[in-house]
Write a protein that holds these residues in place. Structure first.
Motif, PDB file in Angstrom:
ATOM      1  N   GLY A 128       0.822  -1.202   0.000  1.00 51.73           N
ATOM      2  CA  GLY A 128       0.000   0.000   0.000  1.00 51.73           C
ATOM      3  C   GLY A 128       0.855   1.250   0.000  1.00 51.73           C
ATOM      4  N   ALA A 129       0.212   2.370  -0.256  1.00 51.92           N
ATOM      5  CA  ALA A 129       0.901   3.667  -0.262  1.00 51.92           C
ATOM      6  C   ALA A 129      -0.096   4.741   0.144  1.00 51.92           C
ATOM      7  CB  ALA A 129       1.476   3.961  -1.645  1.00 51.92           C
ATOM      8  N   LEU A 130       0.417   5.855   0.629  1.00 53.47           N
ATOM      9  CA  LEU A 130      -0.416   6.983   1.033  1.00 53.47           C
ATOM     10  C   LEU A 130      -0.020   8.246   0.274  1.00 53.47           C
ATOM     11  CD1 LEU A 130      -0.642   6.737   4.949  1.00 53.47           C
ATOM     12  CD2 LEU A 130      -2.436   6.227   3.289  1.00 53.47           C
ATOM     13  N   ASP A 131      -0.994   9.096   0.041  1.00 55.23           N
ATOM     14  CA  ASP A 131      -0.769  10.450  -0.462  1.00 55.23           C
ATOM     15  C   ASP A 131      -1.986  11.260  -0.032  1.00 55.23           C
ATOM     16  OD1 ASP A 131       0.046  12.725  -1.658  1.00 55.23           O
ATOM     17  OD2 ASP A 131       0.127  11.947  -3.701  1.00 55.23           O
ATOM     18  N   ASP A 132      -2.019  11.600   1.257  1.00 55.77           N
ATOM     19  CA  ASP A 132      -3.210  12.184   1.864  1.00 55.77           C
ATOM     20  C   ASP A 132      -3.472  13.607   1.392  1.00 55.77           C
ATOM     21  OD1 ASP A 132      -3.489   9.853   3.222  1.00 55.77           O
ATOM     22  OD2 ASP A 132      -2.864  10.618   5.181  1.00 55.77           O
ATOM     23  N   GLY A 133      -4.747  13.948   1.361  1.00 51.33           N
ATOM     24  CA  GLY A 133      -5.171  15.289   1.006  1.00 51.33           C
ATOM     25  C   GLY A 133      -6.686  15.323   0.875  1.00 51.33           C
ATOM     26  N   THR A 139      -5.246  14.905  -7.376  1.00 46.84           N
ATOM     27  CA  THR A 139      -4.988  14.954  -8.814  1.00 46.84           C
ATOM     28  C   THR A 139      -4.923  13.522  -9.335  1.00 46.84           C
ATOM     29  OG1 THR A 139      -2.593  14.869  -8.461  1.00 46.84           O
ATOM     30  CG2 THR A 139      -3.632  17.062  -8.514  1.00 46.84           C
ATOM     31  N   PRO A 140      -4.963  13.329 -10.656  1.00 48.13           N
ATOM     32  CA  PRO A 140      -4.801  11.972 -11.201  1.00 48.13           C
ATOM     33  C   PRO A 140      -3.545  11.291 -10.690  1.00 48.13           C
ATOM     34  CG  PRO A 140      -5.587  13.437 -12.910  1.00 48.13           C
ATOM     35  CD  PRO A 140      -5.291  14.306 -11.718  1.00 48.13           C
ATOM     36  N   HIS A 141      -2.464  12.053 -10.566  1.00 46.56           N
ATOM     37  CA  HIS A 141      -1.211  11.463 -10.085  1.00 46.56           C
ATOM     38  C   HIS A 141      -1.344  10.992  -8.638  1.00 46.56           C
ATOM     39  CE1 HIS A 141       3.051  10.794  -9.394  1.00 46.56           C
ATOM     40  NE2 HIS A 141       2.977  11.592  -8.335  1.00 46.56           N
ATOM     41  N   THR A 145      -0.969   7.146  -7.342  1.00 41.60           N
ATOM     42  CA  THR A 145       0.029   6.755  -6.351  1.00 41.60           C
ATOM     43  C   THR A 145      -0.547   5.780  -5.332  1.00 41.60           C
ATOM     44  OG1 THR A 145       1.207   8.852  -6.555  1.00 41.60           O
ATOM     45  CG2 THR A 145       1.531   7.622  -4.503  1.00 41.60           C
ATOM     46  N   VAL A 146      -1.795   6.013  -4.944  1.00 42.50           N
ATOM     47  CA  VAL A 146      -2.418   5.190  -3.909  1.00 42.50           C
ATOM     48  C   VAL A 146      -3.137   3.980  -4.499  1.00 42.50           C
ATOM     49  CG1 VAL A 146      -4.177   5.204  -2.104  1.00 42.50           C
ATOM     50  CG2 VAL A 146      -2.649   7.153  -2.357  1.00 42.50           C
ATOM     51  N   LEU A 147      -3.797   4.159  -5.648  1.00 43.08           N
ATOM     52  CA  LEU A 147      -4.596   3.076  -6.201  1.00 43.08           C
ATOM     53  C   LEU A 147      -3.760   1.949  -6.804  1.00 43.08           C
ATOM     54  CD1 LEU A 147      -7.480   5.063  -7.959  1.00 43.08           C
ATOM     55  CD2 LEU A 147      -7.506   3.949  -5.730  1.00 43.08           C
ATOM     56  N   ARG A 148      -2.634   2.283  -7.430  1.00 45.04           N
ATOM     57  CA  ARG A 148      -1.861   1.247  -8.134  1.00 45.04           C
ATOM     58  C   ARG A 148      -1.421   0.095  -7.218  1.00 45.04           C
ATOM     59  NH1 ARG A 148       0.519   1.690 -13.055  1.00 45.04           N
ATOM     60  NH2 ARG A 148       2.451   0.778 -12.281  1.00 45.04           N
ATOM     61  N   PRO A 149      -0.708   0.338  -6.132  1.00 46.41           N
ATOM     62  CA  PRO A 149      -0.266  -0.802  -5.324  1.00 46.41           C
ATOM     63  C   PRO A 149      -1.412  -1.549  -4.652  1.00 46.41           C
ATOM     64  CG  PRO A 149       0.247   1.272  -4.229  1.00 46.41           C
ATOM     65  CD  PRO A 149      -0.213   1.621  -5.603  1.00 46.41           C
ATOM     66  N   GLN A 184      -8.398  11.294   3.361  1.00 44.09           N
ATOM     67  CA  GLN A 184      -7.924  10.053   2.746  1.00 44.09           C
ATOM     68  C   GLN A 184      -8.926   9.521   1.726  1.00 44.09           C
ATOM     69  OE1 GLN A 184      -6.793   7.375   6.048  1.00 44.09           O
ATOM     70  NE2 GLN A 184      -4.676   7.918   5.591  1.00 44.09           N
ATOM     71  N   GLY A 185      -9.440  10.429   0.897  1.00 40.59           N
ATOM     72  CA  GLY A 185     -10.407  10.007  -0.101  1.00 40.59           C
ATOM     73  C   GLY A 185      -9.845   8.976  -1.061  1.00 40.59           C
ATOM     74  N   ASN A 186      -8.596   9.162  -1.499  1.00 38.21           N
ATOM     75  CA  ASN A 186      -7.979   8.197  -2.407  1.00 38.21           C
ATOM     76  C   ASN A 186      -7.706   6.869  -1.708  1.00 38.21           C
ATOM     77  OD1 ASN A 186      -6.009   9.374  -0.793  1.00 38.21           O
ATOM     78  ND2 ASN A 186      -4.662   9.948  -2.477  1.00 38.21           N
TER      79      ASN A 186
END
Length: 467
Positions: A128-133, A139-141, A145-149, A184-186
């Motif tokens: 897993g990975a995080l990119d909180d906001g 953004t798509p990026h 970042t979070v969805l791929r793994p 943490q919507g993503n």
């Protein structure tokens, strides 16, 4: 439409209408009897257990548990980063054969190559990975970042192993996908996908379990950047940290549950001022006796019922108390009434939490940008006071009339409905005349008026009131 209208006023953030049934999500406890040692399920020790995110803290915890408690002999640890040599050595000393492979599980070709000719008995997906906001900042990026793994990796594992005779297919999900977590919507979306995938696999007759974990006590790559404010926010959500020992007890219980989705987290919810807990937990924690400044009345009703000056002071206190709470302060001494929000250290996440807290206290629907729209606490309290003032300004009335006029331009109706609308408009106009011209109020009949005549009358009477 009647069914939707029937839901008005229900205190349910999520509701599903299923025929004549109204369904709201609730958590319930899963009680699993502890099996006798002879009944304990042990995966085929000669098969290989695959663990993704293999260099992470959670992978290490489950790997040790499998070797010491499940008597697993062969492990395959996949990781995008450098293998944890210390962990590999420890597991080897415990008697396990450990293979480590550098592999990005979101790369289907690389994953297929890593799994080629491996006799798998179980899959545990911890990557897993995080990119909180907040949602507006995603953004798509940042989504990728979070969805791929999480999601791509899980789907590739599903496709590449669906024809294997697996004893277990376990996805490490998160409580964020069930309870929702600020900022943490993503991440919530990624974990909700894992939960749904587990359910889909079960309907296809395949083994699957999505374990929605809370916050682990052991610091991992996902939690290393959590600040004290973040920790306080999680505590207020009711989630308590999970020790490695407790987590593995939950793991064993969940794998025996027969469920496709289990929330594995100790919970001690923080009740609001009315003794209530988040809707999802209401079955587990029934509402306690209400204790508010207004007795049985809600705090929102209490505020609206105060005299103007008392309400202003009360609202300023509410704003200061809520700000101190979301920032983790013990009291309001460090939160002066004239303090600018930007100087207090509020970020986008704490701003959303403050908005939610104030919305609960006042009963108002407030924008997520509210904190940044007003220069300081006093200005915000003044705005809340304006919104709670029972006196409706004329500008609000005119805005509503604008909205009604726009509706006239697109409304469809039959003869009976047209007559009903005309009667209602006539009644509204008579009430307005009694207020604005009490000396010369006259009953207006619009039963035979057409749409243009009605609009002209509204424009004449409402836009030029005599008050």
């Amino acid at each position: 439409m009647e069914q939707l209208a029937a839901t008005a006023g229900l205190d349910e953030p999520r509701l599903r209408i299923n025929g004549n049934r109204y369904e709201a999500p609730r958590l319930t406890r899963t009680t699993i009897p502890v099996p006798a040692p002879a009944e304990e399920t042990v995966w085929d020790p000669d098969g290989t257990v695959l663990i993704t995110g293999g260099s992470g803290v959670l992978a290490g915890i489950i790997a040790r548990h499998l070797v010491t408690s499940q008597r697993a002999r062969r492990l395959l640890l996949l990781s995008r980063s450098t293998p944890d040599e210390k962990l590999t050595k420890e597991l080897t000393e415990l008697g396990a054969q450990v293979d480590t492979v550098a592999c990005d599980v979101s790369d289907r070709t690389a994953l297929a190559q890593a799994l080629a000719d491996v006799p798998l008995t179980a899959v545990i997906h911890t990557a897993g990975a995080l990119d909180d906001g907040v949602v507006e900042s995603l953004t798509p990026h940042r989504l990728d970042t979070v969805l791929r793994p999480k999601t791509d990796g899980a789907w590739h594992l599903h496709e590449l192993t669906r024809n294997m005779d697996l004893a277990a297919f376990i996805l490490y999900s998160s409580a964020a996908g069930i309870t929702g977590t600020a900022g943490q919507g993503n991440y919530a979306a990624a974990n909700a996908f894992l939960d749904a995938l587990a359910e889909q696999r079960r309907t296809e007759g395949l083994p699957a379990l999505s374990l929605a974990w809370g916050l682990w006590e052991d610091t991992s790559g996902l939690t290393a950047k959590l600040t004290d404010t973040d920790q306080d926010r999680i505590r207020r959500s009711g989630l308590r940290t999970i020790t490695a020992e407790h987590g593995m007890r939950l793991f064993d219980t969940a794998t025996r549950s027969g469920e496709s989705l289990v929330l594995a987290a100790p919970i001690n919810p923080v009740r609001d001022g009315e003794g209530d807990v988040p809707a999802l937990l209401r079955t587990l924690y029934p509402k306690a006796a209400r204790r508010t400044a207004a007795g049985d009345a809600s705090s929102a009703q209490w505020l609206a019922g105060l005299a103007p000056e008392e309400r202003k002071q009360a609202l300023l206190k509410v704003v200061r108390d809520s700000t101190a709470a979301v920032l983790g302060h013990a009291g309001t001494d460090s939160i002066p009434a004239t303090a600018a929000f930007k100087d207090l250290g509020l970020d986008s996440l704490t701003a959303v939490e403050l908005r939610n807290s104030l919305g609960k206290s006042t009963g108002l629907r407030l924008p997520a940008t509210m904190v940044f729209d007003y220069p300081n606490l006093t200005a915000l309290a003044t705005r809340l006071d304006d919104l709670l003032d029972p006196r409706i300004p004329s500008t609000t009335l005119l805005a509503e009339l604008d909205r009604i006029e726009q509706m006239f331009e697109s409304v469809t109706f039959d003869e009976k409905q047209a007559s009903t609308v005309a009667d209602r408009l006539a009644s509204a106009l008579n009430k307005w005349q009694q207020i604005s011209r009490p000396e010369g109020a006259a009953v207006v009949s619009l039963a035979d008026a057409d749409a243009d005549e009605i609009l002209d009358f509204i424009d004449r009477e409402f836009r030029n009131p005599t008050v």
